[in-house]
Each structure stands twice: as C-alpha cells, then as structure tokens.
Scaffold this active site. Sequence first.
Site, short mmCIF file in Angstrom:
data_model
loop_
_atom_site.label_atom_id
_atom_site.label_comp_id
_atom_site.label_asym_id
_atom_site.label_seq_id
_atom_site.Cartn_x
_atom_site.Cartn_y
_atom_site.Cartn_z
N ARG A 230 0.51 -6.96 4.19
CA ARG A 230 1.58 -7.42 3.28
C ARG A 230 2.59 -6.28 3.07
O ARG A 230 3.77 -6.51 2.84
CB ARG A 230 1.00 -7.91 1.95
CG ARG A 230 2.05 -8.11 0.87
CD ARG A 230 1.69 -9.16 -0.17
NE ARG A 230 0.38 -9.03 -0.74
CZ ARG A 230 0.02 -8.11 -1.66
NH1 ARG A 230 0.90 -7.22 -2.09
NH2 ARG A 230 -1.20 -8.09 -2.13
N TYR B 285 26.97 -18.08 2.25
CA TYR B 285 25.99 -19.04 2.79
C TYR B 285 25.39 -19.85 1.63
O TYR B 285 25.15 -19.31 0.54
CB TYR B 285 24.91 -18.27 3.56
CG TYR B 285 23.69 -19.11 3.84
CD1 TYR B 285 23.79 -20.23 4.65
CD2 TYR B 285 22.46 -18.80 3.28
CE1 TYR B 285 22.68 -21.02 4.89
CE2 TYR B 285 21.34 -19.57 3.52
CZ TYR B 285 21.46 -20.70 4.32
OH TYR B 285 20.37 -21.48 4.53
N LYS C 27 18.77 -15.72 13.24
CA LYS C 27 19.96 -16.14 13.98
C LYS C 27 20.14 -15.29 15.25
O LYS C 27 19.29 -15.32 16.11
CB LYS C 27 21.17 -16.06 13.05
CG LYS C 27 20.97 -16.78 11.71
CD LYS C 27 20.79 -18.26 11.96
CE LYS C 27 20.70 -19.11 10.73
NZ LYS C 27 19.72 -18.74 9.73
C1 PLP Z 1 25.02 -15.82 6.71
C2 PLP Z 1 23.61 -16.21 6.44
N1 PLP Z 1 22.85 -15.44 5.64
C3 PLP Z 1 21.57 -15.77 5.36
C4 PLP Z 1 20.99 -16.92 5.85
C5 PLP Z 1 19.57 -17.26 5.47
O1 PLP Z 1 18.70 -16.95 6.50
P1 PLP Z 1 17.27 -17.67 6.72
O2 PLP Z 1 17.56 -19.07 7.11
O3 PLP Z 1 16.64 -16.84 7.79
O4 PLP Z 1 16.54 -17.60 5.42
C6 PLP Z 1 21.73 -17.74 6.69
C7 PLP Z 1 21.12 -18.98 7.22
O5 PLP Z 1 21.78 -19.81 7.81
C8 PLP Z 1 23.08 -17.39 7.00
O6 PLP Z 1 23.83 -18.14 7.79
#
Ligand code: PLP
Length: 403
Positions: free
Chosen positions: A69, A122, A219
Amino acid sequence: MTDEKRSPGDLSGEQVSLSTRAVWAGESEYLVQGATQVPVVYSAAYGYPDVDTWIEVATGRRPGHIYSRNTNPTVQVFEQKIRLLEGARAATSFATGMAAISNTLFALLSPGDRVVSVKDTYGGTSRIFLEFLPRFQIEVDLCDTTDHEQIEAAIARGCRIVYLESPTNPTLKVMDIPRLAEAGHRAGATVVADNTFATPINQNPLSLGADLVIHSATKFLGGHADAMGGAVCGDPNLVEPIFHFREITGASLDPMSAYLLVRGMKTLSLRVHRQNESALRIARWLQAQPAVEAVFYPGLETHANHEIALRQMRGFGGVLSFMLRGGFEAVKRVLPRLRLAHRAANLGAVETIAGPPATTSHVECTPQQREAMGIPEGLIRYSVGIEDAEDLILDLSQALEVL
Ligand SMILES: Cc1ncc(COP(=O)(O)O)c(C=O)c1O
C-alpha cells in the site's frame, strides 16, 4: 577510456532526450536476473530476517519496501519514469487520475483555505471543487478559463492552491501557465497543473513555473486504454505529504497496472508525435467542412489561445473537439457512423476515441451545469489514435455525409 560496466538503463549523469528517457528511465535497478523487463512484484508485504534491518527500512534509513500500500518495486519504476519525464525531484502514484487529484487537494488543504481554479476543468475535478471541498469549509472560486485577468484578480485575493488544467477537457482551452504560476506565487499559493492532455512530451508545467504536475496515467502515458493510474510530481517537500496521505487513504497503484503503464510509456514519444501531427491535420480538414460549426485545437492559428500554446507547448496534443451544426441531434446521427473510433469515455489511446461531453468528460454534470461551464452539447471530443490520418479523415468524411 575506462572499461567501467554500467547497467542497462543507468542514466545517472546522462543528459538524454525525452524519447530516450521514456524508454529507459527508472528501470535499471529493478531488472532482475538478466531480465530485460521489470518484474511485476505481486507481494503485499516484504520480509526481513532481523528486526534491526526491518526497522531501518520502516523508518526510511535504508532503501526497501515494507507493505505494497505504501511502496512496491514495480510501482516505483512507474514513479521514476514519470518523475524523469517531468523533470521533477519527486513523484508518487495513484490508482487513478482522480485519486491523484483528490489526494493532492485533501492532503494540502485545510478548513478555511481557498482554492482558485477555472470553470471547465475535467468533470471529476470540478465535482471535487463544487461538491466535496465545500463540505470541509474549503472555499472554491472557479473563474472563466479564458479570462486571465479575472483569474489573476481571484488569486490576488488570497488562496492556498491555484489549480490549472491545460489544455482543458473537452474544449481545449489553453491557460498561460507561467503567468498564472507567477500570480499564484505572489499570493503565496501552491500551483498545481493537470498535464494529462499535453503529456510531458509536449509540455512540462514544472519548468513553466508550476509546483506540482498531475497526470491521469490512464490516458496518453499508458496509451493502450488497458490500465488506470495517476501521478503527482514536484518538489519532495510537496510530494511527501501527498504520498503520506495516499499511504493512509490507500489509493495505491496496482503493480500490474504499473507494469502496463511502464510498458506503454516506452512508446510515449513515438505515439504523441504522431498524434500531434494527425490531430493538426484532422483539425484543419474539419475546419473546411460545412457541417462543422467550430473546431477547437490549440495548434490552429484561429484558436483563441494559439499564441500562449506556441509559447509553452512543444506540440499541441492528440485531442481536438468540434461542434456540429445541428447540435446534439447531429452528434447522435454522426457518431454511430464512425468505423475507426471507439465511442467510449476515454482518450489518449492508440485507437481513435470519440464522444460527446454528456457521456464522457462531463457525464457527472447536468446539461445545465455543462452549459454554465461553457461546454456545448453539440460537441464531439475526438482523441486521435495512431492510425493513418488519411484513413481517419475518410472515416470522418463518410460519417458527416449523413448531415
Ligand atoms: C484532464 C483529466 N484529468 C484527470 C482525469 C481523471 O483521470 P482518471 O479517469 O484516471 O481518474 C481525466 C479523465 O478523463 C482527465 O481527462
């Protein structure tokens, strides 16, 4: 000349390019028994033959692991790789990008603090700002993303964190990182930047003045849409309390996901350069289509923040978005016709992915909330994969014929 032996991937003292770092960084000390790839270490805990050594490791006086962890060898390779790609002194990792964002905010903020950010971060991030932080008496001031003077004025009123995301998801707005970092530092704030869309290949927020850089590794970093993860990089004095918070909240990255992310990151530079080129070409083509009302891509000369993008980005990224004449009804007719795109809530993968904000980036929001954030319902977010750009243009062309 010496005949000194070095392990493969030992970059100590080497000034190598980002593409070389993406392939080799962070791996050398974890390769075992001649393996050329890092092992996936699936062990919950790590044993020690004597209590003295165990205590030394547990108290950080000797390198090693205690419990997965907290730290894990495979996860540590991922952390080293992203740290070196972002040019940071420290990095820690998380189960998802949202875990990275929420753990960072909750680790650094206390009741009575104030955060300045923008309206169209986001969707998940904006839910933290609007739904969760206020519950802990943390004030959040969300400004108009394109109005830098308004953001500067909000920062000058005093805040603990300035939270930036550039380019933004899904309207690809660009925020002037050096300018807002300077404003943040004048106010004594910590400046955090989400670099998910740009990737470290196109932009390094720390070298632009930010204190912490965040990624959804799900991503572009992983790049194959098969593993979730998140990362935070910056100075040890900021990363350490975030790591400590995550040790306790337990939002740790799984070793198998860490392995998949490390493997994906080896081709990050190749993928992102190709995606930069294809996205610009497709954005230019879309601009000339009568069915398309507007195209959002920072690489276009017509983009409102193109000048800022040119100053702070080395490439403009693999995601663009466009608005169809005919709004959401047109989106519903065009999307199912695409043959070379997953219609899914993701981006940054080797396959092209398309979808509207209502089912992707801002699924957590109501249509009214999306409207208030300036996110049109008739928008398609198009994450360009590594396919041939000509094939993608032909695919878009046949799909748009329905309008
Ligand atoms: C710019 C951005 N930040 C953070 C996230 C969150 O990431 P996760 O889906 O891995 O939790 C995303 C998800 O689409 C994103 O596009």
